[in-house]
Design a protein around this motif. Structure first.
Motif, PDB file in Angstrom:
ATOM      1  N   ILE A   1     -31.380 -58.230 -43.282  1.00  0.00           N
ATOM      2  CA  ILE A   1     -31.817 -57.510 -42.095  1.00  0.00           C
ATOM      3  C   ILE A   1     -31.434 -58.309 -40.857  1.00  0.00           C
ATOM      4  N   LEU A   2     -30.649 -57.706 -39.968  1.00  0.00           N
ATOM      5  CA  LEU A   2     -30.204 -58.380 -38.745  1.00  0.00           C
ATOM      6  C   LEU A   2     -31.327 -58.456 -37.728  1.00  0.00           C
ATOM      7  N   PRO A   3     -31.250 -59.415 -36.792  1.00  0.00           N
ATOM      8  CA  PRO A   3     -32.211 -59.448 -35.682  1.00  0.00           C
ATOM      9  C   PRO A   3     -32.181 -58.138 -34.905  1.00  0.00           C
ATOM     10  N   TRP A   4     -33.295 -57.783 -34.287  1.00  0.00           N
ATOM     11  CA  TRP A   4     -33.420 -56.471 -33.645  1.00  0.00           C
ATOM     12  C   TRP A   4     -32.404 -56.262 -32.550  1.00  0.00           C
ATOM     13  N   TRP A   5     -32.075 -57.326 -31.783  1.00  0.00           N
ATOM     14  CA  TRP A   5     -31.138 -57.140 -30.666  1.00  0.00           C
ATOM     15  C   TRP A   5     -29.717 -56.886 -31.161  1.00  0.00           C
ATOM     16  N   ARG A   6     -29.354 -57.465 -32.306  1.00  0.00           N
ATOM     17  CA  ARG A   6     -28.044 -57.154 -32.881  1.00  0.00           C
ATOM     18  C   ARG A   6     -28.038 -55.745 -33.467  1.00  0.00           C
ATOM     19  N   GLN A   7     -29.138 -55.351 -34.058  1.00  0.00           N
ATOM     20  CA  GLN A   7     -29.234 -53.977 -34.546  1.00  0.00           C
ATOM     21  C   GLN A   7     -29.073 -52.973 -33.410  1.00  0.00           C
ATOM     22  N   MET A   8     -29.632 -53.275 -32.258  1.00  0.00           N
ATOM     23  CA  MET A   8     -29.516 -52.367 -31.108  1.00  0.00           C
ATOM     24  C   MET A   8     -28.062 -52.243 -30.659  1.00  0.00           C
ATOM     25  N   ILE A   9     -27.344 -53.373 -30.619  1.00  0.00           N
ATOM     26  CA  ILE A   9     -25.937 -53.340 -30.196  1.00  0.00           C
ATOM     27  C   ILE A   9     -25.108 -52.495 -31.149  1.00  0.00           C
ATOM     28  N   TRP A  10     -25.271 -52.740 -32.451  1.00  0.00           N
ATOM     29  CA  TRP A  10     -24.507 -51.979 -33.429  1.00  0.00           C
ATOM     30  C   TRP A  10     -24.925 -50.512 -33.440  1.00  0.00           C
ATOM     31  N   THR A  11     -26.189 -50.238 -33.224  1.00  0.00           N
ATOM     32  CA  THR A  11     -26.651 -48.846 -33.191  1.00  0.00           C
ATOM     33  C   THR A  11     -26.021 -48.091 -32.038  1.00  0.00           C
ATOM     34  N   VAL A  12     -25.934 -48.730 -30.867  1.00  0.00           N
ATOM     35  CA  VAL A  12     -25.294 -48.078 -29.712  1.00  0.00           C
ATOM     36  C   VAL A  12     -23.822 -47.803 -30.009  1.00  0.00           C
ATOM     37  N   LEU A  13     -23.132 -48.775 -30.595  1.00  0.00           N
ATOM     38  CA  LEU A  13     -21.709 -48.598 -30.892  1.00  0.00           C
ATOM     39  C   LEU A  13     -21.484 -47.478 -31.903  1.00  0.00           C
ATOM     40  N   PHE A  14     -22.250 -47.479 -32.975  1.00  0.00           N
ATOM     41  CA  PHE A  14     -22.061 -46.457 -34.000  1.00  0.00           C
ATOM     42  C   PHE A  14     -22.536 -45.084 -33.526  1.00  0.00           C
ATOM     43  N   ALA A  15     -23.634 -45.038 -32.776  1.00  0.00           N
ATOM     44  CA  ALA A  15     -24.124 -43.744 -32.282  1.00  0.00           C
ATOM     45  C   ALA A  15     -23.118 -43.124 -31.314  1.00  0.00           C
ATOM     46  N   GLY A  16     -22.556 -43.935 -30.420  1.00  0.00           N
ATOM     47  CA  GLY A  16     -21.542 -43.405 -29.511  1.00  0.00           C
ATOM     48  C   GLY A  16     -20.331 -42.887 -30.246  1.00  0.00           C
ATOM     49  N   MET A  17     -19.881 -43.639 -31.261  1.00  0.00           N
ATOM     50  CA  MET A  17     -18.730 -43.203 -32.044  1.00  0.00           C
ATOM     51  C   MET A  17     -19.017 -41.899 -32.772  1.00  0.00           C
ATOM     52  N   ILE A  18     -20.199 -41.766 -33.354  1.00  0.00           N
ATOM     53  CA  ILE A  18     -20.549 -40.554 -34.099  1.00  0.00           C
ATOM     54  C   ILE A  18     -20.620 -39.345 -33.176  1.00  0.00           C
ATOM     55  N   VAL A  19     -21.214 -39.513 -31.997  1.00  0.00           N
ATOM     56  CA  VAL A  19     -21.342 -38.394 -31.052  1.00  0.00           C
ATOM     57  C   VAL A  19     -19.969 -37.935 -30.574  1.00  0.00           C
ATOM     58  N   VAL A  20     -19.117 -38.888 -30.189  1.00  0.00           N
ATOM     59  CA  VAL A  20     -17.785 -38.528 -29.684  1.00  0.00           C
ATOM     60  C   VAL A  20     -16.946 -37.905 -30.795  1.00  0.00           C
ATOM     61  N   ALA A  21     -16.995 -38.494 -31.999  1.00  0.00           N
ATOM     62  CA  ALA A  21     -16.179 -37.971 -33.096  1.00  0.00           C
ATOM     63  C   ALA A  21     -16.622 -36.573 -33.504  1.00  0.00           C
ATOM     64  N   THR A  22     -17.921 -36.386 -33.680  1.00  0.00           N
ATOM     65  CA  THR A  22     -18.421 -35.078 -34.112  1.00  0.00           C
ATOM     66  C   THR A  22     -18.201 -34.026 -33.038  1.00  0.00           C
ATOM     67  N   GLY A  23     -18.625 -34.322 -31.817  1.00  0.00           N
ATOM     68  CA  GLY A  23     -18.474 -33.357 -30.730  1.00  0.00           C
ATOM     69  C   GLY A  23     -17.025 -33.046 -30.425  1.00  0.00           C
ATOM     70  N   GLY A  24     -16.189 -34.079 -30.332  1.00  0.00           N
ATOM     71  CA  GLY A  24     -14.781 -33.856 -29.999  1.00  0.00           C
ATOM     72  C   GLY A  24     -14.054 -33.030 -31.036  1.00  0.00           C
ATOM     73  N   ASN A  25     -14.288 -33.320 -32.307  1.00  0.00           N
ATOM     74  CA  ASN A  25     -13.586 -32.575 -33.351  1.00  0.00           C
ATOM     75  C   ASN A  25     -14.086 -31.141 -33.469  1.00  0.00           C
ATOM     76  N   LEU A  26     -15.373 -30.910 -33.240  1.00  0.00           N
ATOM     77  CA  LEU A  26     -15.874 -29.530 -33.237  1.00  0.00           C
ATOM     78  C   LEU A  26     -15.280 -28.735 -32.083  1.00  0.00           C
ATOM     79  N   ILE A  27     -15.090 -29.374 -30.928  1.00  0.00           N
ATOM     80  CA  ILE A  27     -14.463 -28.689 -29.793  1.00  0.00           C
ATOM     81  C   ILE A  27     -13.010 -28.356 -30.114  1.00  0.00           C
ATOM     82  N   VAL A  28     -12.301 -29.280 -30.765  1.00  0.00           N
ATOM     83  CA  VAL A  28     -10.912 -29.007 -31.155  1.00  0.00           C
ATOM     84  C   VAL A  28     -10.847 -27.790 -32.077  1.00  0.00           C
ATOM     85  N   ILE A  29     -11.747 -27.709 -33.033  1.00  0.00           N
ATOM     86  CA  ILE A  29     -11.783 -26.558 -33.940  1.00  0.00           C
ATOM     87  C   ILE A  29     -12.028 -25.274 -33.153  1.00  0.00           C
ATOM     88  N   TRP A  30     -12.954 -25.317 -32.201  1.00  0.00           N
ATOM     89  CA  TRP A  30     -13.245 -24.125 -31.382  1.00  0.00           C
ATOM     90  C   TRP A  30     -12.037 -23.726 -30.535  1.00  0.00           C
TER      91      TRP A  30
END
Length: 430
Positions: A43-72
């Motif tokens: 288990i990583l320290p909480w502040w490192r978890q926050m950094i990785w969570t922001v990076l992965f959450a941003g990637m997931i939002v952009v990837a999911t939203g962008g690809n759904l828009i391309v399909i539309w």
């Protein structure tokens, strides 16, 4: 023979392309996985978890939203329904699937080295991971082959909608076959610590393991899978786009071209450049992932180094972030996709949709009545901008296709001499 628990913590074949993150790490480091050690030490320290969570959450939002828009954009606009764009839809479906159905769950597992989603989804998640990787890379190969055939053999009939859909279905079927071992051999193991903590591990349990916990079948599968989904596709796409680039930019010929012919060639160049960027980004994003497993296969002690967990998180993020770059590339390098994104975000006050230019009368006529094998699609452009039209296309059958309305061409009739018709009088040349 090793027990199941000992086998899980022994060194596994590190070329497991599809294994959940940290199989290598958790199986090699026996000190931190010992139940008597007092708990889960990953288990990583909480502040490192926050950094990785922001990076992965941003990637997931952009990837999911962008690809759904391309399909539309492709499905909702008739002008966008081309062979290449249908393949881009297939690619976007795969990217959206991996970001939503795999990355979210794998990231949660990687952060704490604990799988809370059950045995069934352990299998499904890894199946989806391999399936979407196959779908992505095989779709990129299909696009490169389609571009190659269209530009290198312009007189052949283009692929239709039905053939495109059949190829897309075949891509997913091949991917499902290659992903089948994930459903068969992935399972979970529950570990109870002395302090009352429970840790569930999602791992691959291939049959016929040796005394040291290694499976040659798993090793062979991962090597073949790496060749089929990385080295072979990259080599194939490098060859096809190199030939296409030489054809579009390097051919030397003499002659004159109409403006429509030049626009047609520039359009092909833009599409090829966009797809080359997509392939290069794919190769760059996935290369560290493959290199990591190759290196650890010969130097397994690397997995015991400090911060290896975050090094692997960075490598995994880079590989998965490939799914968010493609919509950005389409918007950046293709005016029609850019306009589609602007339409989708038209509710934003700072987004302006530029009016699409109308076709002139001559462009409209030639666009509607251009014949198969017209010089627009088969002219060869030289480095100085001139175009040579092949002699076999300079016949009366097709010359009218690129010169607009009112173009006159001779029609020979047996026994009646030469007569003249305009391209505006008929939709085809008799």
């Amino acid at each position: 023979m090793l027990s199941l628990e000992e086998m899980m913590y022994s060194t596994s074949w590190p070329l497991n392309y599809s294994s959940t993150l940290f199989d290598n790490l958790t199986y090699n480091n026996t000190n931190v996985t010992d139940p008597s050690s007092g708990g889960n030490q990953f288990i990583l320290p909480w502040w490192r978890q926050m950094i990785w969570t922001v990076l992965f959450a941003g990637m997931i939002v952009v990837a999911t939203g962008g690809n759904l828009i391309v399909i539309w954009i492709v499905l909702a606009h008739k002008r966008m329904r081309t062979v290449t764009n249908y393949f881009l839809v297939n690619l976007s479906i795969a990217d959206a699937m991996v970001s939503t159905l795999n990355v979210i769950f794998n990231y949660t597992y990687m952060l704490n080295s604990h799988w809370p989603f059950g045995n069934l989804y352990c299998k499904i998640s890894q199946f989806i991971a391999v399936l979407t990787i196959c779908a992505s890379v095989f779709t990129l190969m299909a696009i490169s082959i389609d571009r190659y055939m269209a530009i290198m053999n312009p007189l052949r009939p283009r692929m239709g909608r039905r053939a495109t859909l059949c190829i897309a279905v075949a891509i997913w079927m091949v991917g499902a076959i290659l992903s089948l071992p994930m459903l068969l051999f992935y399972t979970t193991f529950t570990q109870n610590f002395d302090n009352g903590e429970v840790r569930v591990i999602c791992y691959s349990d291939w049959p016929n393991r040796s005394d040291d916990g290694l499976s040659y079948g798993e090793y062979l599968y991962n090597v073949i899978f790496m060749i089929l989904t990385y080295f072979l596709p990259i080599g194939s796409m490098t060859f096809t786009y190199a030939r296409v680039g030489l054809e579009l930019w390097g051919s030397q010929s003499i002659g004159e071209a109409t403006q429509r012919q030049l626009d047609n060639i520039r359009s092909k160049r833009r599409v090829v450049k966009m797809m080359i960027v997509v392939v290069v980004i794919f190769a760059v994003c996935w290369l560290p992932f493959h290199v990591y497993f190759i290196v650890t296969s010969y130097l397994p002690d690397i997995t015991n180094e400090p911060y290896i967990q975050e090094v692997f998180l960075a490598i995994y993020w880079l590989a998965m972030s490939n799914s968010m770059y493609n919509p950005i590339i389409y918007c950046w390098m293709n005016s029609r996709f850019r306009r589609g994104f602007a339409q989708f975000f038209s509710w934003c006050p700072w987004v302006r949709i530029t009016p699409e230019p109308n076709l002139s009368r001559s462009e409209a006529v030639t666009s509607r009545y251009s014949c198969t094998g017209s010089p627009d699609g088969n002219a060869r452009i030289s480095r100085n901008g001139t175009v040579r039209i092949p002699l076999h296309l300079q016949s009366s059958r097709c010359i009218a296709g690129g010169n607009g309305a009112g173009t006159r061409f001779p029609v020979h009739h047996r026994g009646h001499g030469k007569r003249w018709r305009t391209s505006q009088s008929r939709g085809h040349v008799s």
